[in-house]
Every structure is written in structure tokens, then in C-alpha cells.
Design a protein around this motif. Sequence first.
Motif, mmCIF file in Angstrom:
data_model
loop_
_atom_site.group_PDB
_atom_site.id
_atom_site.type_symbol
_atom_site.label_atom_id
_atom_site.label_comp_id
_atom_site.label_asym_id
_atom_site.label_seq_id
_atom_site.Cartn_x
_atom_site.Cartn_y
_atom_site.Cartn_z
ATOM 1 N N SER A 1 0.277 -0.063 8.499
ATOM 2 C CA SER A 1 0.843 0.024 9.853
ATOM 3 C C SER A 1 1.966 1.045 9.904
ATOM 4 C CB SER A 1 1.367 -1.347 10.282
ATOM 5 O OG SER A 1 0.329 -2.291 10.338
ATOM 6 N N PHE B 1 5.256 11.862 13.373
ATOM 7 C CA PHE B 1 4.667 12.044 12.048
ATOM 8 C C PHE B 1 5.623 12.806 11.145
ATOM 9 C CE2 PHE B 1 2.175 14.620 9.048
ATOM 10 C CZ PHE B 1 1.506 13.606 8.387
ATOM 11 N N LEU C 1 3.163 -1.122 18.545
ATOM 12 C CA LEU C 1 1.945 -0.794 17.797
ATOM 13 C C LEU C 1 2.038 -1.259 16.347
ATOM 14 C CD1 LEU C 1 -0.791 0.645 17.602
ATOM 15 C CD2 LEU C 1 0.446 2.759 17.091
ATOM 16 N N LEU D 1 -0.713 -3.761 14.839
ATOM 17 C CA LEU D 1 -1.639 -3.424 13.742
ATOM 18 C C LEU D 1 -1.522 -4.421 12.593
ATOM 19 C CD1 LEU D 1 -1.239 0.478 13.574
ATOM 20 C CD2 LEU D 1 -3.226 -0.816 14.333
ATOM 21 N N ALA E 1 0.287 4.477 9.972
ATOM 22 C CA ALA E 1 -0.505 4.832 11.157
ATOM 23 C C ALA E 1 0.310 4.884 12.439
ATOM 24 C CB ALA E 1 -1.644 3.818 11.318
ATOM 25 N N SER E 2 1.282 3.991 12.631
ATOM 26 C CA SER E 2 1.977 3.910 13.926
ATOM 27 C C SER E 2 2.765 5.166 14.301
ATOM 28 C CB SER E 2 2.882 2.672 13.945
ATOM 29 O OG SER E 2 3.803 2.699 12.883
ATOM 30 N N VAL F 1 2.015 8.207 13.855
ATOM 31 C CA VAL F 1 1.088 9.230 14.327
ATOM 32 C C VAL F 1 0.877 9.098 15.835
ATOM 33 C CG1 VAL F 1 -1.259 10.117 14.129
ATOM 34 C CG2 VAL F 1 -0.056 9.321 12.084
ATOM 35 N N PHE F 2 0.728 7.825 16.314
ATOM 36 C CA PHE F 2 0.483 7.601 17.737
ATOM 37 C C PHE F 2 1.738 7.812 18.581
ATOM 38 C CE2 PHE F 2 -2.940 5.366 15.683
ATOM 39 C CZ PHE F 2 -4.031 5.652 16.488
ATOM 40 N N TYR F 3 2.927 7.652 17.967
ATOM 41 C CA TYR F 3 4.174 7.870 18.692
ATOM 42 C C TYR F 3 4.654 9.325 18.620
ATOM 43 C CZ TYR F 3 4.750 2.802 19.111
ATOM 44 O OH TYR F 3 4.584 1.478 19.432
ATOM 45 N N GLY F 4 3.890 10.169 17.890
ATOM 46 C CA GLY F 4 4.286 11.567 17.752
ATOM 47 C C GLY F 4 5.469 11.753 16.836
#
Length: 594
Positions: A33, A44, A266, A270, A36-37, A39-42
Motif C-alpha cells: 500500500s 511518486f 487509498l 488498499l 502503490a498509494s 503513485v495515485f496521489y502524484g
Amino acid sequence: MKYAKDTRRYIAFLVALGLVMTALIAVQTFLISAIASPVFYGEFDSNQFFYLSMWLAVVFGMRMVVNYVQGAVGHRSAVKVISDLRTKVLRHAGDLGDRWLSKGNTAHVVTLTTRGLDDLEDYFVQFLPQLFLVTTATPALLVVVFYLDAVSAIMIALCIPLVPVFMVLIGKMTAKYSSQRLASMQQLGTQLLDLLAGLATLKGLGREKGPQDRVKSLGDSFARKTMQTLYVAFLSGGALEFITTLTTALVAVSVGLRMVNADILLFEGLVIIMLTPEVLKPLREVGTQFHNSANGVAAAEKAFEILDQPLPKRDGNIPVPDLDHTTIYFDDVSVYAPGRMTVAPANLSAAIPPGQITILRGPSGSGKTTAVQVLLGLLAPSTGHVRIGETPLSDIDIDQWWENITWVPQRPVLVPGTVAENLEATNINDDAIAQASALTGFDQVVSSLPKGWDTLIGQGGTGLSVGQRQRLALTRALLSSRKIVVLDEPSAHLDAVSEEYISNVVRTLKANGHTVIVIAHRSALATLADVVIDVTATQRDITDELAEEQARREIARGLADVSEREMDYALPASWRHTTGTGTSNTRSNTAEEA
């Protein structure tokens, strides 16, 4: 844990391993988690991604190591426990004696200790680890979910009881079919062992092909029971997969909708979605693996039934008297044949003086061998008792008593190995061995063997004739230093010429100070006797015993009829007429077994 002490350490190890596995599962989901999380929040970050990925790889590797260790230790523990149980069952069955074994239990013990207990390996390797994960991983991971989201934890907690409910419903049928499968396998094994034992006789009478239909019928029955167990196992797996998948879907939909509304982040979402199947996985695996363990548990329970059989009372602790000067007495000894009118021997009263040759004489079935078994302490007399001097045999330490006796039965015990190893001699060139083998005529047997004393023989003496085995046993008896030597029909498998060797052996044993007890039919040996004991049999009234046995059979038959009428709705309708449930086929088989 009661019958196999090795299981205790293994279970403690499983609990510790379950805690480690639970921690690794939780860390793994948090790491995934955390990777991955962002990446979705921008958000990275390559350094953070690399750092967390390395830790994730370490956790995956540790889970693989834990799984490997669990399987390896499980296999080793299974081998130890199975070996321990086999030894205990065989020793206990032997201690129960010939009478118990002769009631149809010999073949059952053989089948159980060979193929039956092998199924325990699946219990240790596959079922027990998952069972202890249920007690560690499931509650611990559920607490983690509750900490992240109480709603999801409550949903999982409400669905969890459905899994054991289905496990109980389906597991009871699996256990039932596993017991039937074991019984079918034992019946098939019994039939095959009986056929192999009597194959020479059947072939001599031209009837060797007659039993094939019966064996085929038993084989088909065993195959049907196996397929029933597998069918219910697949049904169990399907039902449990449906419940766990449905639970995961409900949690995922709930978490997804709340993430859309920004009620849950997120990262937490996850973790919860990934932990949900991990919470349910041990329960699901326990249900799925139950059929693997059921066969082993059924076999183990049969083993425990044998181990729970009470042994003959042998709690004497008095030392053995001096056998050089002590007479052995039979005081009105009678032995009842179970379920029969025969009493053999009947009212046997006799004295066996020390250092003399005593012959037990009587027709077949008079109880000569039974009298010897009473003397050896292998069988308790129905009435009367045996005395060693003035001390009852039941009060003497049985192990010390056996240390003073050499017993040569009609079928001597020989084990796989060389001839020399079966002679139990450390130095085969010893003069005493040469004299003993010459006296029994076994030196001629050795000279005819391809490798002499180093010739390998198989189980029970395979590779030697019956007479040659007898001579080997007699040679072994001559080399023994034990005071009492018991010979059960020593000339039964020898011709008239070879019988002279037996006479020489008996004279030599007496000359060396042994008390010699011989069961004999032939008059040649009777002429050597200092004492001849005539053993006779009689009959008794067993009307009451037969009535009680008939009542027990009626009760058992009534219970069997009730069981036959039960319908197994878990099985396809097309199978029901082949399972024997409620059919005349089963009734006929039951009657035949009775």
C-alpha cells in the motif's frame, strides 16, 4: 499429543511460526500500500519506491523461507510420529496376544500400520499449520483491520462464522466417508492377506481364480469410497471459496464507495482490501485441507482404539527363583477357547523338574501349545495357575522370566539379513558355533548355501526351506545360555532321518544343565523324556455366552439397518445406488462379513 510426544514440540513450533507468518503478512500489505498509494496521489518518489521495494522483496523471501521450514519440519515430524505410532501399535498388538490377534485383528493391524497411518503425513504437513494460523493470523489481522476501519472489520466478523458452519456440515460427511474408506481398505487388505497366505493351497486345489470376483468387488467398493471422499472434498472447497470471495467483494465495494466520498484514504483502503482474504485464508485452507487430514485422522483413531485395548495384567515384581533347583508346577490349569465349547488344556496338573527333559504329549487340539503359552506368561489361564517353586508366575517379573527362556516355535522368527546375523553370533568361527551347527546338521545347510554364513535370507527366512529354518533355530537355541528351552514340535518339518539331529540336540541341552520342554507327537522324542505330561481337552457349556453374543449382533444389525436407510443428500442421485446405502447389496455384504 497423548500417544505421540513428538507432536508437542511440533505444535509449539507451529504456534511460533504462525505468529511470525502473521507479522510478515501485515508488513507485506502495508509495504504494498505504501508503494502503490503515492503513485495515485502524484507523489511518486523513486528513492522511497526503491527502498520500500527492497523491504518488500525481503518480506516475500522470508515468507518463502517460513513456508519451506514449515513444510520440512512438518514432513520430519510426520515421519517421527507415524514411526512412533506404528511401533506402539505393533508392540501393543503383540502384547495383547495370539487370542486377540486371531479374532480377525492381525490383517487389520497390518493394513493400519502400513498404508493406513501413511495418511497422517497430510495431516501434519497441510492441515495442522493452517489450523494454528487460524488461532494466530485470523484474530491478529482482524484487529489490524478494525484499527484501520471498524466497519470493514465488523463485516468480516459477521461473515467469518459462515466458514466454520459450512466446514462442520461438509466436514462431518468427509469424516464419515474417510472412516468408510479406511474400513473398506482394511477389508480389502484382510482379503488379500488371507488369499496370499493360502495361495499355495488354493492353487493345489485348482481354486486360485475363484476369489477374484470377491477381490474385484472389494476393490470397486474401495474406489467408490475414495471417490465419495474426493467429491465431498471438492464440494467443501467450492463452498468455502464462494463464502470468502463474497466476503472480500462486500468489503471491497464498501471500501471503494467510501474512498470515492473521501471517507477513507487509498492507503488504508488498499491495506483493508488486501488483508480481508488473508484474514479468511487460514479458515478457508483448514476447510479445504480437512479432507487431506480426514483419512489420517481416521487411521489414527483406529490406532488409538488398539492402544486403548487393556493389556493382560503383568504387574509382578518378584525376582525369578533359582531355576537350577526350582520345579515348575501346573495347578489345575484350564484355558477356555473364546466363543467355543473347547477347554484346552483341561484341568492340567503337572510338575516340570529342573534340568530334565519334559515332553508335553496329546492329540492335536488338546492344548499343548496353549499350555506353553500359559507357562511363558503370554496367556492367562481361565482357571488354575502356574507356580515357579512356591511363587505364582503372575507375581514374578515377566521381563526377568522371559530372559531365562529360549522358545523355538514351529515357525521360527527370522529377519532379513545374513544367516550369521540370524544366528546372533559375533564370531562365526567360534568352536561352540561349529559344534552346535554340526549337532543340528545345520553345517551341511551352510555348506550348500552360495555364500555360506554370509548368504542373505529374506523376511521369515525366505531362501531357506522350512526344515533348514528349523535347524537354524535349533542351532541358535543350543548357543543360548538361558536355563529353560521350549521346543514346539521341533521335528514337525523334518524327515525321520533328520529327527535324529533333534534327539541329539535335546540330549545335549539336558547335558548342559538346561530344563528342556518339548511339545511332541512322534514317539522317538517321547523315549528321551524324563517326564511325560499328557495334555487333554474337554468341553464346557457356553449357552449363556452364545445368547449374549446373539443379542449384541442383533443390536449391531439394527444400528446398521438404521445407518443404511440414511440418505446422503451431498452425493449425486446417480451415485446413491452404487454406494450401498439402503441397498440389498450392502446388506448381503454385511451378512457375509458377519
